[in-house]
Design a protein around this motif. Sequence first.
Motif, PDB file in Angstrom:
ATOM      1  N   ILE A   1       0.879  -1.171   0.000  1.00 38.76           N
ATOM      2  CA  ILE A   1       0.000   0.000   0.000  1.00 38.76           C
ATOM      3  C   ILE A   1       0.915   1.219   0.000  1.00 38.76           C
ATOM      4  O   ILE A   1       1.688   1.420   0.936  1.00 38.76           O
ATOM      5  CB  ILE A   1      -0.917   0.015   1.237  1.00 38.76           C
ATOM      6  CG1 ILE A   1      -1.758  -1.266   1.280  1.00 38.76           C
ATOM      7  CG2 ILE A   1      -1.794   1.266   1.240  1.00 38.76           C
ATOM      8  CD1 ILE A   1      -2.516  -1.470   2.576  1.00 38.76           C
ATOM      9  N   PRO A   2       0.875   2.021  -1.056  1.00 42.24           N
ATOM     10  CA  PRO A   2       1.787   3.166  -1.163  1.00 42.24           C
ATOM     11  C   PRO A   2       1.599   4.187  -0.037  1.00 42.24           C
ATOM     12  O   PRO A   2       0.511   4.312   0.540  1.00 42.24           O
ATOM     13  CB  PRO A   2       1.419   3.797  -2.502  1.00 42.24           C
ATOM     14  CG  PRO A   2       0.703   2.735  -3.261  1.00 42.24           C
ATOM     15  CD  PRO A   2       0.006   1.903  -2.226  1.00 42.24           C
TER      16      PRO A   2
ATOM     17  N   GLY B   1      -3.490   7.320   4.684  1.00 44.13           N
ATOM     18  CA  GLY B   1      -2.995   8.160   5.764  1.00 44.13           C
ATOM     19  C   GLY B   1      -1.663   7.680   6.318  1.00 44.13           C
ATOM     20  O   GLY B   1      -1.192   8.199   7.327  1.00 44.13           O
ATOM     21  N   ASN B   2      -1.058   6.707   5.670  1.00 45.02           N
ATOM     22  CA  ASN B   2       0.230   6.170   6.116  1.00 45.02           C
ATOM     23  C   ASN B   2       1.379   7.018   5.591  1.00 45.02           C
ATOM     24  O   ASN B   2       1.354   7.471   4.463  1.00 45.02           O
ATOM     25  CB  ASN B   2       0.394   4.715   5.662  1.00 45.02           C
ATOM     26  CG  ASN B   2       0.059   4.497   4.201  1.00 45.02           C
ATOM     27  OD1 ASN B   2      -0.925   5.005   3.691  1.00 45.02           O
ATOM     28  ND2 ASN B   2       0.879   3.732   3.517  1.00 45.02           N
TER      29      ASN B   2
END
Length: 75
Positions: free
Chosen positions: A38-39, A44-45
């Motif tokens: 997951i980019p 929200g990362n």
Amino acid sequence: MRETQQSKESNEQIKHEDLGTQTIEGLSAQGKRETVTIPAGQIGNERPIEIVTETWFSPELQHHGAEEALRPTTG
């Protein structure tokens, strides 16, 4: 063999790897690994998140003998 694909629903990248054959408790088992990335910024990362799942299948038993998932979001 490694194969990478882009998920149609999102920007996630999915990589498939053949782990070959191993003998586990006297039975032959074929392993596969799937890594979903997951980019950064997608949910929200701050950094990319990798979710890794390994599965082992015994052709002799026609059964999945082991599965291990490493998900940093759930521990």
